[in-house]
Design a protein around this motif. Sequence first.
Motif, PDB file in Angstrom:
ATOM      1  N   ASP A 132     -22.501  16.767 -10.204  1.00 23.30           N
ATOM      2  CA  ASP A 132     -23.612  16.403  -8.959  1.00 23.30           C
ATOM      3  C   ASP A 132     -24.687  17.372  -8.560  1.00 23.30           C
ATOM      4  O   ASP A 132     -25.513  16.884  -8.419  1.00 23.30           O
ATOM      5  CB  ASP A 132     -22.442  16.381  -7.548  1.00 23.30           C
ATOM      6  CG  ASP A 132     -23.308  15.909  -6.511  1.00 23.30           C
ATOM      7  OD1 ASP A 132     -23.897  15.023  -6.393  1.00 23.30           O
ATOM      8  OD2 ASP A 132     -23.157  16.886  -5.389  1.00 23.30           O
ATOM      9  N   MET A 133     -24.331  18.693  -8.697  1.00 21.47           N
ATOM     10  CA  MET A 133     -25.276  19.694  -8.552  1.00 21.47           C
ATOM     11  C   MET A 133     -26.200  20.392  -9.242  1.00 21.47           C
ATOM     12  O   MET A 133     -27.460  20.655  -9.290  1.00 21.47           O
ATOM     13  CB  MET A 133     -24.949  20.467  -7.521  1.00 21.47           C
ATOM     14  CG  MET A 133     -24.907  19.739  -5.967  1.00 21.47           C
ATOM     15  SD  MET A 133     -24.585  20.611  -4.512  1.00 21.47           S
ATOM     16  CE  MET A 133     -22.647  20.975  -4.657  1.00 21.47           C
ATOM     17  N   PRO A 136     -28.497  18.375 -12.602  1.00 20.82           N
ATOM     18  CA  PRO A 136     -29.821  18.154 -12.447  1.00 20.82           C
ATOM     19  C   PRO A 136     -30.773  19.551 -12.428  1.00 20.82           C
ATOM     20  O   PRO A 136     -31.899  19.373 -12.680  1.00 20.82           O
ATOM     21  CB  PRO A 136     -29.838  17.480 -10.874  1.00 20.82           C
ATOM     22  CG  PRO A 136     -28.243  16.956 -10.812  1.00 20.82           C
ATOM     23  CD  PRO A 136     -27.589  17.988 -11.583  1.00 20.82           C
ATOM     24  N   THR A 137     -30.441  20.407 -11.956  1.00 19.66           N
ATOM     25  CA  THR A 137     -30.924  21.644 -12.094  1.00 19.66           C
ATOM     26  C   THR A 137     -31.477  22.248 -13.537  1.00 19.66           C
ATOM     27  O   THR A 137     -32.451  22.746 -13.805  1.00 19.66           O
ATOM     28  CB  THR A 137     -30.299  23.001 -11.198  1.00 19.66           C
ATOM     29  OG1 THR A 137     -29.228  23.403 -12.006  1.00 19.66           O
ATOM     30  CG2 THR A 137     -30.050  22.655  -9.891  1.00 19.66           C
ATOM     31  N   PHE A 161     -33.586  24.641  -7.768  1.00 28.62           N
ATOM     32  CA  PHE A 161     -32.408  23.763  -7.223  1.00 28.62           C
ATOM     33  C   PHE A 161     -33.338  22.664  -6.295  1.00 28.62           C
ATOM     34  O   PHE A 161     -33.078  21.565  -6.214  1.00 28.62           O
ATOM     35  CB  PHE A 161     -31.650  24.401  -6.287  1.00 28.62           C
ATOM     36  CG  PHE A 161     -30.373  23.733  -5.442  1.00 28.62           C
ATOM     37  CD1 PHE A 161     -29.137  23.617  -6.328  1.00 28.62           C
ATOM     38  CD2 PHE A 161     -30.549  23.095  -4.603  1.00 28.62           C
ATOM     39  CE1 PHE A 161     -28.228  22.781  -5.645  1.00 28.62           C
ATOM     40  CE2 PHE A 161     -29.668  22.481  -3.793  1.00 28.62           C
ATOM     41  CZ  PHE A 161     -28.321  22.262  -4.309  1.00 28.62           C
ATOM     42  N   GLN A 162     -34.240  23.420  -5.560  1.00 25.43           N
ATOM     43  CA  GLN A 162     -34.910  22.632  -4.506  1.00 25.43           C
ATOM     44  C   GLN A 162     -35.702  21.383  -5.252  1.00 25.43           C
ATOM     45  O   GLN A 162     -36.034  20.375  -4.663  1.00 25.43           O
ATOM     46  CB  GLN A 162     -35.900  23.496  -3.753  1.00 25.43           C
ATOM     47  CG  GLN A 162     -35.063  24.299  -2.684  1.00 25.43           C
ATOM     48  CD  GLN A 162     -34.143  25.200  -3.264  1.00 25.43           C
ATOM     49  OE1 GLN A 162     -34.494  25.751  -4.484  1.00 25.43           O
ATOM     50  NE2 GLN A 162     -33.045  25.711  -2.479  1.00 25.43           N
ATOM     51  N   HIS A 165     -33.418  18.617  -6.346  1.00 27.25           N
ATOM     52  CA  HIS A 165     -32.633  17.810  -5.447  1.00 27.25           C
ATOM     53  C   HIS A 165     -33.699  17.436  -4.508  1.00 27.25           C
ATOM     54  O   HIS A 165     -33.261  16.962  -3.419  1.00 27.25           O
ATOM     55  CB  HIS A 165     -31.849  18.711  -4.681  1.00 27.25           C
ATOM     56  CG  HIS A 165     -30.441  18.861  -5.798  1.00 27.25           C
ATOM     57  ND1 HIS A 165     -29.537  17.688  -6.028  1.00 27.25           N
ATOM     58  CD2 HIS A 165     -29.809  19.916  -6.790  1.00 27.25           C
ATOM     59  CE1 HIS A 165     -28.611  18.162  -7.140  1.00 27.25           C
ATOM     60  NE2 HIS A 165     -29.094  19.386  -7.225  1.00 27.25           N
ATOM     61  N   LYS A 166     -35.053  17.581  -4.548  1.00 29.49           N
ATOM     62  CA  LYS A 166     -36.171  17.109  -3.790  1.00 29.49           C
ATOM     63  C   LYS A 166     -35.841  17.671  -2.255  1.00 29.49           C
ATOM     64  O   LYS A 166     -35.609  16.963  -1.344  1.00 29.49           O
ATOM     65  CB  LYS A 166     -36.366  15.765  -3.903  1.00 29.49           C
ATOM     66  CG  LYS A 166     -36.476  15.389  -5.340  1.00 29.49           C
ATOM     67  CD  LYS A 166     -37.223  14.000  -5.482  1.00 29.49           C
ATOM     68  CE  LYS A 166     -37.515  13.564  -6.814  1.00 29.49           C
ATOM     69  NZ  LYS A 166     -37.215  14.629  -7.944  1.00 29.49           N
ATOM     70  N   THR A 167     -35.732  18.802  -1.963  1.00 34.29           N
ATOM     71  CA  THR A 167     -35.184  19.472  -0.785  1.00 34.29           C
ATOM     72  C   THR A 167     -35.966  21.005  -0.542  1.00 34.29           C
ATOM     73  O   THR A 167     -36.324  21.510  -1.528  1.00 34.29           O
ATOM     74  CB  THR A 167     -33.774  19.523  -0.463  1.00 34.29           C
ATOM     75  OG1 THR A 167     -33.460  20.123   0.762  1.00 34.29           O
ATOM     76  CG2 THR A 167     -33.115  20.616  -1.654  1.00 34.29           C
ATOM     77  N   THR A 171     -29.934  26.440  -1.130  1.00 34.96           N
ATOM     78  CA  THR A 171     -29.011  25.825  -1.595  1.00 34.96           C
ATOM     79  C   THR A 171     -27.666  25.509  -0.486  1.00 34.96           C
ATOM     80  O   THR A 171     -27.064  24.473  -0.627  1.00 34.96           O
ATOM     81  CB  THR A 171     -28.660  26.737  -2.799  1.00 34.96           C
ATOM     82  OG1 THR A 171     -29.713  26.705  -3.501  1.00 34.96           O
ATOM     83  CG2 THR A 171     -27.475  25.891  -3.741  1.00 34.96           C
ATOM     84  N   PHE A 174     -28.015  22.855   1.981  1.00 35.67           N
ATOM     85  CA  PHE A 174     -27.964  21.633   1.017  1.00 35.67           C
ATOM     86  C   PHE A 174     -26.548  21.267   0.896  1.00 35.67           C
ATOM     87  O   PHE A 174     -26.064  20.155   1.302  1.00 35.67           O
ATOM     88  CB  PHE A 174     -28.674  21.535  -0.053  1.00 35.67           C
ATOM     89  CG  PHE A 174     -28.832  20.383  -0.886  1.00 35.67           C
ATOM     90  CD1 PHE A 174     -29.776  19.509  -0.739  1.00 35.67           C
ATOM     91  CD2 PHE A 174     -27.793  20.113  -1.728  1.00 35.67           C
ATOM     92  CE1 PHE A 174     -29.792  18.185  -1.088  1.00 35.67           C
ATOM     93  CE2 PHE A 174     -27.755  18.856  -2.321  1.00 35.67           C
ATOM     94  CZ  PHE A 174     -28.687  18.085  -2.465  1.00 35.67           C
ATOM     95  N   ARG A 181     -19.921  17.286  -0.446  1.00 37.97           N
ATOM     96  CA  ARG A 181     -20.262  18.444  -1.261  1.00 37.97           C
ATOM     97  C   ARG A 181     -19.659  19.637  -0.953  1.00 37.97           C
ATOM     98  O   ARG A 181     -19.037  20.496  -1.667  1.00 37.97           O
ATOM     99  CB  ARG A 181     -21.825  18.622  -1.292  1.00 37.97           C
ATOM    100  CG  ARG A 181     -22.396  17.228  -2.101  1.00 37.97           C
ATOM    101  CD  ARG A 181     -24.018  17.558  -2.019  1.00 37.97           C
ATOM    102  NE  ARG A 181     -24.396  16.790  -3.174  1.00 37.97           N
ATOM    103  CZ  ARG A 181     -25.485  16.200  -2.837  1.00 37.97           C
ATOM    104  NH1 ARG A 181     -26.291  16.067  -1.685  1.00 37.97           N
ATOM    105  NH2 ARG A 181     -26.085  15.356  -3.912  1.00 37.97           N
TER     106      ARG A 181
END
Length: 401
Positions: A132-133, A136-137, A161-162, A165-167, A171, A174, A181
């Motif tokens: 999940d996390m 993608p990184t 990470f940001q 995850h478009k944030t 971390t 989030f 999560r």
Amino acid sequence: MESLIAKIQQEAASANYVERKKLLDTLRDLQYSIETPEDAMQRVIHMPSTVHHLAAKHSADPLLLGKYRNSSSVHSAQCAPEILTRKTGRVLRYLASLGVLKEAGRDTFTSTRYTSNLARPEIQAGLYVYFDMCNPTYQEMPRYLAETGYQNPTSFTDGIFQRAHKTDLHTFAFVHGDPVRSAHFNHFMKAQRGSQPKCFDLYPFDEESKGWPSDKPLFVDVGGGAGYQTVSFLERFPNLPGRVVLQDLPEPIEDAKSVVPENVERMAHNFFEPQPVIGKKQRKRCCYHDWSRTDWKTGAKYYYLRMILHDHTDENSIKILSNLVPALGEDSLILLDEMVLPSQRVDEASTQHDLTMMTFHSSMERSEEQWAKLVGAVGLKIKKVVPYAPGYNLGVVVCGL
Ligand SMILES: C[S@@+](CC[C@H](N)C(=O)[O-])C[C@H]1O[C@@H](n2cnc3c(N)ncnc32)[C@H](O)[C@@H]1O
């Protein structure tokens, strides 16, 4: 071939954990040494996502691995017709080809050691976190590094990470901002280094805390998550004098309710703020008639930080340590339970952790030299380093005033 396999299994059965790891590394190198280029490519391109994907995301968890969880020996499971549709049958076939399940006969699958390892709830939580996390990184990493000139990322709020995850949240904001999560992450911490030796097996907590007053804080687990290490500490040392405190952000502290015993003080505390557990204040007597006006803080005996500073850049680690230093008494120690990397030939698992730290937190795993520099920046000294799982580069960096 059969006798070769039997010999290796025999070696593994009698190996201690360091020898077992060496054997695993050797078998891996042996496997690689006989691969063709296509074999290598095929393994690598499927590596990050397929097992995680199957095990963590879809029905694979309850239907597949969960189903085989307790079947480490002779149990053989006839698959329910609903998961033997063409699609799921293909998934089972794939998992069997990886050795996650064993195809015992037509439409019949049994578990392997690999099945029951992956089916453990805390390991499932880890697979979920990575699928999940983390994954993608890793996909974002090449683009981010190219854009930033291949510099080490250092931003807490605009790292890999940001972007992935478009944030713009850091971390942990989030992670803990989403209950599912957060729960998976907190549970995953139980799996982290779960079957390796623990510092509690080697570090002389009992000797060092002899005579410690029972009303003073003994062990403060700073950023202790849901409290799995606190529990291990208490299991190993049930009778040491002094209070035991677990600190973290509110979400893990809530999760800890069902993990730690009632005599553990659970405390929501942000470690970027001053450490509130400082023990009792006493006045120090300078000479016979003269009591110093200065209050003398006694501090807790241990401020224990496992896998905390590896989540942070030097700049933020210095802030975290600076918030601990004023709480320290003469007898207090800060225990950094972390990786202590060798200066060369770092093994695969340690380098993987290091890259996860880079993509997740813009941070890093550190060598002893890097630890010394970091703690020195806030006026602390390394008193000793206690390695407790050499093959995995784990150790306690013991710091004090
Ligand atoms: C890698 S986990 C380690 C957890 C635990 N020490 C262990 O070893 O199982 C990092 C922990 O730091 C906590 N944390 C992150 N930011 C924090 C903050 N500002 N204040 C307190 N805890 C924080 C997270 O919630 C998480 O539980």
